[in-house]
Design a protein around this motif. Structure first.
Motif, PDB file in Angstrom:
ATOM      1  N   ALA A 135      53.381  27.877 -47.025  1.00 11.40           N
ATOM      2  CA  ALA A 135      52.619  27.786 -48.272  1.00 11.40           C
ATOM      3  C   ALA A 135      52.747  29.088 -49.042  1.00 11.40           C
ATOM      4  N   LYS A 136      53.118  28.976 -50.284  1.00 12.21           N
ATOM      5  CA  LYS A 136      53.218  30.138 -51.179  1.00 12.21           C
ATOM      6  C   LYS A 136      52.891  29.677 -52.583  1.00 12.21           C
ATOM      7  N   TYR A 137      51.840  30.271 -53.170  1.00 16.34           N
ATOM      8  CA  TYR A 137      51.399  29.911 -54.515  1.00 16.34           C
ATOM      9  C   TYR A 137      51.093  28.414 -54.620  1.00 16.34           C
ATOM     10  N   ALA A 143      46.706  21.940 -51.268  1.00 16.02           N
ATOM     11  CA  ALA A 143      46.630  22.928 -50.190  1.00 16.02           C
ATOM     12  C   ALA A 143      46.553  22.298 -48.804  1.00 16.02           C
ATOM     13  N   HIS A 146      49.454  21.421 -46.465  1.00 15.22           N
ATOM     14  CA  HIS A 146      50.109  22.482 -45.692  1.00 15.22           C
ATOM     15  C   HIS A 146      49.399  22.754 -44.372  1.00 15.22           C
ATOM     16  N   SER A 225      44.810  27.777 -50.569  1.00 10.87           N
ATOM     17  CA  SER A 225      45.402  28.086 -51.868  1.00 10.87           C
ATOM     18  C   SER A 225      45.242  29.564 -52.210  1.00 10.87           C
ATOM     19  N   SER A 228      47.399  31.920 -50.196  1.00  8.55           N
ATOM     20  CA  SER A 228      48.821  31.785 -50.517  1.00  8.55           C
ATOM     21  C   SER A 228      49.213  32.521 -51.787  1.00  8.55           C
ATOM     22  N   SER A 232      52.592  34.690 -48.010  1.00  4.96           N
ATOM     23  CA  SER A 232      53.069  33.371 -47.620  1.00  4.96           C
ATOM     24  C   SER A 232      52.439  33.004 -46.284  1.00  4.96           C
ATOM     25  N   LEU A 233      52.031  31.771 -46.183  1.00  5.00           N
ATOM     26  CA  LEU A 233      51.466  31.252 -44.938  1.00  5.00           C
ATOM     27  C   LEU A 233      52.554  30.480 -44.219  1.00  5.00           C
TER      28      LEU A 233
END
Length: 284
Positions: A135-137, A143, A146, A225, A228, A232-233
């Motif tokens: 997850a990124k942005y 959300a 992810h 969210s 992220s 990055s998750l």
């Protein structure tokens, strides 16, 4: 599904809990409950297996942390308004983020070791989010896509180290055994609403925490969210989302853990943990 890891520390095997409460061995299918196994495709593969075709694990094995190869252990502070009040702190205008060392991670029943020099070791039952897809942005509406699933976390804390020793909270959160995870990773499809889960914690049979994720200031989707936007998750990352009131620090007078105490905690649908408190020792 309820996924788990069992066996000696550092040698855990992957497993799942069948509908009768039996542990089924997954080591012939996957190497660990980690990485790509936590993706939607990985979980769907496991979901397609008839548990009765898997070897049944006999006896009463140790249950390890429910997810392996954790890259980041991210925590959210003061995420319940009533807990913030008992701590004498204001509800933050944005989530407070701190990290917990991954070396703190242990099994749900492994026990809590009071660190050398500690006088204020405390308890915190928390909902844990396990990331399954990078997850990124990400937007809040997407959300939870992810998220692989959820678990029980005891965010064990040394309050003097955390608050009175200057600097980041991390130093009061990261001692060995301060991060029990599990017993299970419950996949997202079994927890349709993570904001309506009862949670509780007892010490020596006395209930100190009795709350619900309903009163979280920032919910699970918002937190994934939000985080992220800053990092990055990755699959296997764990987010501990904060605790309801009833921690030892907030009692009058405060109450802290001592060797011989027994801590029990749980979250609706996610299982229970039980830890015997012990002193630090040089061989520990």
């Amino acid at each position: 599904m309820k996924l788990l890891r069992y066996g000696f520390p550092g040698q855990e095997k992957p497993g799942l809990l069948d509908q009768n409460g039996n542990i089924r061995d997954l080591s012939g299918i996957v190497s660990d409950i980690a990485g790509d196994v936590l993706s939607s495709a990985g979980l769907e593969r496991l979901r397609s297996i008839d548990p009765s075709t898997l070897p049944r694990v006999e006896g009463d094995p140790r249950i390890g942390p429910c997810v392996g190869q954790v890259g980041k252990f991210i925590c959210i502070g003061l995420n319940y308004s009533d807990h913030a009040a008992e701590s004498g702190m204001a509800v933050p205008p944005e989530p407070i983020i701190f990290m917990k060392a991954t070396s703190a991670i242990c099994g749900p029943d492994d026990g809590i070791e009071i660190p050398r020099g500690s006088e204020k070791t405390d308890w915190e039952v928390e909902l844990g989010i396990v990331i399954g897809k990078a997850a990124k942005y990400v937007e809040e509406a997407q959300a939870l896509e992810h998220v692989a699933g959820y678990c029980v976390v005891n965010d064990v804390s040394e309050r003097s180290f955390q608050i009175e020793r200057s600097g980041q909270w991390t130093k009061g959160k990261s001692a060995d055994t301060f991060g029990p995870l599990g017993p299970w990773l419950v996949t997202r499809d079994e927890i349709p609403n993570p904001q309506n889960l009862r949670m509780w914690l007892e010490v020596d049979g006395k209930r100190f925490q009795d709350g619900s994720t309903e009163t979280m200031v920032y919910g699970a989707a918002f937190l994934v969210s939000y985080l992220s936007q800053f990092m990055s998750l990755q699959p296997g990352d764990v987010i501990a989302t904060g605790t309801p009131p009833g921690v030892g620090m907030g009692l009058k007078p405060p109450v802290y853990l001592r060797p011989g105490n027994r801590v029990r905690l749980g979250i609706e649908g996610l299982g229970q943990q039980e830890q015997l408190v012990r002193s630090w020792n040089r061989q520990g």
